[in-house]
Enzyme design. Structure first.
Site, PDB file in Angstrom:
ATOM      1  N   ASP A  92       7.422  -3.713  14.007  1.00  0.00           N
ATOM      2  CA  ASP A  92       6.804  -3.189  12.789  1.00  0.00           C
ATOM      3  C   ASP A  92       5.941  -1.998  13.187  1.00  0.00           C
ATOM      4  O   ASP A  92       5.046  -2.124  14.023  1.00  0.00           O
ATOM      5  CB  ASP A  92       5.949  -4.294  12.141  1.00  0.00           C
ATOM      6  CG  ASP A  92       5.354  -3.906  10.799  1.00  0.00           C
ATOM      7  OD1 ASP A  92       5.041  -2.719  10.606  1.00  0.00           O
ATOM      8  OD2 ASP A  92       5.169  -4.803   9.952  1.00  0.00           O
ATOM      9  N   PHE A 107       0.834  -1.204   0.000  1.00  0.00           N
ATOM     10  CA  PHE A 107       0.000   0.000   0.000  1.00  0.00           C
ATOM     11  C   PHE A 107       0.874   1.261   0.000  1.00  0.00           C
ATOM     12  O   PHE A 107       1.712   1.423   0.878  1.00  0.00           O
ATOM     13  CB  PHE A 107      -0.878  -0.055   1.256  1.00  0.00           C
ATOM     14  CG  PHE A 107      -1.853   1.068   1.429  1.00  0.00           C
ATOM     15  CD1 PHE A 107      -2.998   1.132   0.654  1.00  0.00           C
ATOM     16  CD2 PHE A 107      -1.659   2.040   2.408  1.00  0.00           C
ATOM     17  CE1 PHE A 107      -3.933   2.145   0.851  1.00  0.00           C
ATOM     18  CE2 PHE A 107      -2.580   3.060   2.610  1.00  0.00           C
ATOM     19  CZ  PHE A 107      -3.716   3.117   1.828  1.00  0.00           C
ATOM     20  N   SER A 136       3.114  -6.549   3.105  1.00  0.00           N
ATOM     21  CA  SER A 136       2.106  -5.631   3.635  1.00  0.00           C
ATOM     22  C   SER A 136       0.754  -5.853   2.939  1.00  0.00           C
ATOM     23  O   SER A 136       0.213  -6.952   2.983  1.00  0.00           O
ATOM     24  CB  SER A 136       2.607  -4.188   3.480  1.00  0.00           C
ATOM     25  OG  SER A 136       1.783  -3.285   4.172  1.00  0.00           O
ATOM     26  N   MET A 137       0.210  -4.844   2.234  1.00  0.00           N
ATOM     27  CA  MET A 137      -1.019  -5.087   1.473  1.00  0.00           C
ATOM     28  C   MET A 137      -0.763  -6.104   0.367  1.00  0.00           C
ATOM     29  O   MET A 137      -1.687  -6.809  -0.064  1.00  0.00           O
ATOM     30  CB  MET A 137      -1.576  -3.797   0.889  1.00  0.00           C
ATOM     31  CG  MET A 137      -2.930  -3.987   0.192  1.00  0.00           C
ATOM     32  SD  MET A 137      -3.633  -2.478  -0.483  1.00  0.00           S
ATOM     33  CE  MET A 137      -2.662  -2.270  -1.985  1.00  0.00           C
ATOM     34  N   HIS A 151       8.997  -2.714   9.026  1.00  0.00           N
ATOM     35  CA  HIS A 151       7.902  -3.154   8.150  1.00  0.00           C
ATOM     36  C   HIS A 151       8.356  -3.552   6.742  1.00  0.00           C
ATOM     37  O   HIS A 151       7.987  -4.606   6.227  1.00  0.00           O
ATOM     38  CB  HIS A 151       6.834  -2.069   8.060  1.00  0.00           C
ATOM     39  CG  HIS A 151       5.660  -2.469   7.228  1.00  0.00           C
ATOM     40  ND1 HIS A 151       4.842  -3.532   7.563  1.00  0.00           N
ATOM     41  CD2 HIS A 151       5.167  -1.983   6.056  1.00  0.00           C
ATOM     42  CE1 HIS A 151       3.899  -3.671   6.652  1.00  0.00           C
ATOM     43  NE2 HIS A 151       4.073  -2.748   5.720  1.00  0.00           N
TER      44      HIS A 151
END
Length: 251
Positions: A193, A29, A97-98, A223
């Protein structure tokens, strides 16, 4: 939707042809393919066919992102999946992540996917639940959460509130269907994160129905672990996992 801004040089999609085993790679994202390119190159060097799509509205300008929906992001990753289907007999999916959320989405929808490797995958971010209620149009950036001070992620400097609303809906949809995932899963998670709470990965582990699943902790990255100190560990663990799954499938 036509994007108004040109694609940044490092944000271009990448397609690396190799053998009949394909690896689909998704960035996250507000990020870009730059965050996943080192993995793509390493997997291609190992002989695999690699596809790293650019998610719609990403890698250009945050005003482009504001005009996209989570369905657009799904369509982008599904295009990559179809590109691999035309060339490969077997497909693995990984994402950050996304991108990890989209990895889980694909595993829920396409049972022919051989295995998945979500990295700091997002299924519930309380901060975003609050952010989507903001009256502002754009919020501060969430990108480049990296422990290594020498490295910067190519990500947007602003986050559209409309896009936050979209990712929250995507995460909810994916979380509700985790039980339908049955393929082998290697879940990689940073112990520290500042974007996605690390307990997301434990929830994923607990709720998927895969008989073969494991969590590997990334203890020296934040992250964006794919650009951080644990990059080589991610590559090594992923390649080992893929080889193990392939060897098991031959028996």
């Amino acid at each position: 939707m036509t994007e108004k801004y040109p694609v940044m040089e490092e944000a271009q999609p990448f397609y690396l042809e190799g053998n009949k085993v394909g690896i689909l790679i998704s960035h996250g994202f507000t990020g870009s393919t730059q965050s996943m390119r080192p993995l793509g190159k390493a997997f291609a060097k190992a002989g695999y066919t690699v596809c790293g799509p650019r998610l719609k509205g990403h890698g250009t300008h945050y005003e482009d992102m504001e005009m996209t929906t989570h369905e657009d992001w799904i369509a982008s990753i599904e295009e990559g999946y179809q590109w691999l289907k035309e060339r490969c007999d077997t497909i693995f999916v990984t994402g950050l992540s996304m991108g990890g959320t989209l990895t889980l989405y694909l595993a829920e929808k396409y049972p022919d996917i051989m295995a998945i490797i979500p990295i700091n995958a997002a299924i519930e971010i309380p901060d975003m639940e609050a952010m989507q209620l903001s009256s502002d149009r754009f919020l501060d950036a969430i990108g480049s959460d990296i422990k290594d001070p020498e490295v910067t992620e190519l990500a947007y400097e602003k986050t559209p509130v409309r896009s936050v609303i979209e990712i929250v809906e995507l995460m909810k949809n994916v979380k509700d269907n985790l039980h339908s995932i049955t393929c082998p899963a290697l879940i990689l998670v940073s112990t520290e994160d500042h974007v996605v709470p690390p307990d997301n990965s434990q929830v994923i582990y607990d709720q998927i129905s895969s008989s073969e699943k494991q969590i590997v902790q990334l203890k020296n990255s934040y992250h964006v672990a794919t650009l951080d100190y644990d990059q080589q560990l991610i590559i090594d663990e992923t390649l080992r996992f893929i080889e193990k799954v392939l060897n098991k499938a031959k028996v």
